[in-house]
Design a protein around this motif. Structure first.
Motif, PDB file in Angstrom:
ATOM      1  N   SER A  19      -3.569 -13.950  13.356  1.00 18.26           N
ATOM      2  CA  SER A  19      -2.414 -14.774  13.034  1.00 18.26           C
ATOM      3  C   SER A  19      -1.568 -14.046  12.002  1.00 18.26           C
ATOM      4  N   CYS A  20      -0.418 -14.602  11.704  1.00 20.19           N
ATOM      5  CA  CYS A  20       0.424 -14.025  10.652  1.00 20.19           C
ATOM      6  C   CYS A  20      -0.296 -14.082   9.309  1.00 20.19           C
ATOM      7  N   HIS A  21      -1.056 -15.154   9.085  1.00 16.72           N
ATOM      8  CA  HIS A  21      -1.826 -15.264   7.839  1.00 16.72           C
ATOM      9  C   HIS A  21      -2.852 -14.130   7.750  1.00 16.72           C
ATOM     10  N   THR A  22      -3.527 -13.845   8.840  1.00 19.09           N
ATOM     11  CA  THR A  22      -4.498 -12.749   8.865  1.00 19.09           C
ATOM     12  C   THR A  22      -3.805 -11.433   8.541  1.00 19.09           C
ATOM     13  N   ALA A  23      -2.627 -11.224   9.102  1.00 18.86           N
ATOM     14  CA  ALA A  23      -1.880  -9.995   8.849  1.00 18.86           C
ATOM     15  C   ALA A  23      -1.476  -9.888   7.379  1.00 18.86           C
ATOM     16  N   ARG A  24      -1.003 -10.978   6.791  1.00 23.94           N
ATOM     17  CA  ARG A  24      -0.629 -10.974   5.364  1.00 23.94           C
ATOM     18  C   ARG A  24      -1.833 -10.675   4.488  1.00 23.94           C
ATOM     19  N   HIS A  25      -2.949 -11.317   4.798  1.00 23.72           N
ATOM     20  CA  HIS A  25      -4.163 -11.122   4.007  1.00 23.72           C
ATOM     21  C   HIS A  25      -4.637  -9.672   4.101  1.00 23.72           C
ATOM     22  N   THR A  29      -4.849  -7.106   0.926  1.00 25.06           N
ATOM     23  CA  THR A  29      -6.135  -6.595   0.454  1.00 25.06           C
ATOM     24  C   THR A  29      -6.365  -5.134   0.817  1.00 25.06           C
ATOM     25  N   THR A  30      -6.165  -4.784   2.055  1.00 24.30           N
ATOM     26  CA  THR A  30      -6.516  -3.452   2.537  1.00 24.30           C
ATOM     27  C   THR A  30      -5.434  -2.418   2.253  1.00 24.30           C
ATOM     28  N   VAL A  31      -4.202  -2.780   2.510  1.00 21.80           N
ATOM     29  CA  VAL A  31      -3.119  -1.802   2.412  1.00 21.80           C
ATOM     30  C   VAL A  31      -2.655  -1.626   0.971  1.00 21.80           C
ATOM     31  N   THR A  32      -2.662  -2.665   0.180  1.00 22.23           N
ATOM     32  CA  THR A  32      -2.083  -2.547  -1.158  1.00 22.23           C
ATOM     33  C   THR A  32      -3.124  -2.563  -2.280  1.00 22.23           C
ATOM     34  N   LEU A  33      -3.799  -3.673  -2.451  1.00 24.49           N
ATOM     35  CA  LEU A  33      -4.692  -3.813  -3.605  1.00 24.49           C
ATOM     36  C   LEU A  33      -5.814  -2.783  -3.614  1.00 24.49           C
ATOM     37  N   GLU A  40       1.011  -7.259  -9.651  1.00 22.46           N
ATOM     38  CA  GLU A  40       2.352  -7.812  -9.822  1.00 22.46           C
ATOM     39  C   GLU A  40       3.285  -7.346  -8.698  1.00 22.46           C
ATOM     40  N   THR A  41       3.121  -6.100  -8.278  1.00 22.12           N
ATOM     41  CA  THR A  41       3.935  -5.556  -7.189  1.00 22.12           C
ATOM     42  C   THR A  41       3.592  -6.244  -5.872  1.00 22.12           C
ATOM     43  N   VAL A  42       2.294  -6.468  -5.643  1.00 18.54           N
ATOM     44  CA  VAL A  42       1.865  -7.159  -4.429  1.00 18.54           C
ATOM     45  C   VAL A  42       2.411  -8.582  -4.428  1.00 18.54           C
ATOM     46  N   ALA A  43       2.373  -9.244  -5.571  1.00 14.94           N
ATOM     47  CA  ALA A  43       2.911 -10.609  -5.679  1.00 14.94           C
ATOM     48  C   ALA A  43       4.390 -10.633  -5.311  1.00 14.94           C
ATOM     49  N   ASP A  44       5.142  -9.639  -5.772  1.00 14.04           N
ATOM     50  CA  ASP A  44       6.561  -9.566  -5.430  1.00 14.04           C
ATOM     51  C   ASP A  44       6.749  -9.353  -3.929  1.00 14.04           C
ATOM     52  N   THR A  54      -1.657 -14.575  -5.739  1.00 20.50           N
ATOM     53  CA  THR A  54      -2.034 -13.210  -5.376  1.00 20.50           C
ATOM     54  C   THR A  54      -3.473 -12.922  -5.768  1.00 20.50           C
ATOM     55  N   GLN A  55      -3.941 -13.479  -6.856  1.00 27.21           N
ATOM     56  CA  GLN A  55      -5.312 -13.276  -7.290  1.00 27.21           C
ATOM     57  C   GLN A  55      -6.290 -13.782  -6.257  1.00 27.21           C
ATOM     58  N   HIS A  56      -5.896 -14.749  -5.457  1.00 27.73           N
ATOM     59  CA  HIS A  56      -6.744 -15.222  -4.364  1.00 27.73           C
ATOM     60  C   HIS A  56      -7.065 -14.070  -3.432  1.00 27.73           C
ATOM     61  N   TYR A  57      -6.073 -13.251  -3.122  1.00 27.15           N
ATOM     62  CA  TYR A  57      -6.281 -12.101  -2.237  1.00 27.15           C
ATOM     63  C   TYR A  57      -7.140 -11.035  -2.914  1.00 27.15           C
ATOM     64  N   ALA A  58      -7.010 -10.930  -4.220  1.00 26.89           N
ATOM     65  CA  ALA A  58      -7.723  -9.894  -4.959  1.00 26.89           C
ATOM     66  C   ALA A  58      -9.148 -10.320  -5.320  1.00 26.89           C
ATOM     67  N   ASN A  59      -9.519 -11.543  -4.973  1.00 27.87           N
ATOM     68  CA  ASN A  59     -10.861 -12.087  -5.279  1.00 27.87           C
ATOM     69  C   ASN A  59     -11.164 -12.058  -6.769  1.00 27.87           C
ATOM     70  N   PHE A  60     -10.184 -12.446  -7.594  1.00 28.03           N
ATOM     71  CA  PHE A  60     -10.402 -12.510  -9.043  1.00 28.03           C
ATOM     72  C   PHE A  60     -11.032 -13.826  -9.380  1.00 28.03           C
TER      73      PHE A  60
END
Length: 60
Positions: A19-25, A29-33, A40-44, A54-60
Motif C-alpha cells: 500500500s502507499c502506507h507500506t511505501a512511506r514506511h 526506515t530503509t531509504v532514509t533513517l 528532522e529531515t525525514v519529518a520534513d 517520525t519517531q514512530h518510524y525510527a522505533n524510538f
C-alpha cells in the motif's frame, strides 16, 4: 501510484499486501533513517507536523 507499487511488488516476488502506507514506511526506515539522514529531515520529507510522528518510524 498504488498500481506502480503493486506492479513492482509482483515483479520482485513480494507476496505481502502493498500500500502507499507500506511505501512511506519503507522509504522512512530503509531509504532514509537507516542511511543516517537526520530525523528532522525525514519529518520534513514526510510532511509530519511534529517529530513524534517520525519517531514512530525510527522505533524510538
Amino acid at each position: 501510484m498504488i498500481e506502480y507499487i503493486k506492479e513492482t511488488g509482483n515483479l520482485c516476488g513480494i507476496k505481502n499486501k502493498l500500500s502507499c502506507h507500506t511505501a512511506r514506511h519503507t522509504f522512512a526506515t530503509t531509504v532514509t533513517l537507516s542511511d543516517g539522514v537526520p530525523i528532522e529531515t525525514v519529518a520534513d520529507m514526510l510532511y509530519h507536523k511534529n517529530l513524534k510522528q517520525t519517531q514512530h518510524y525510527a522505533n524510538f
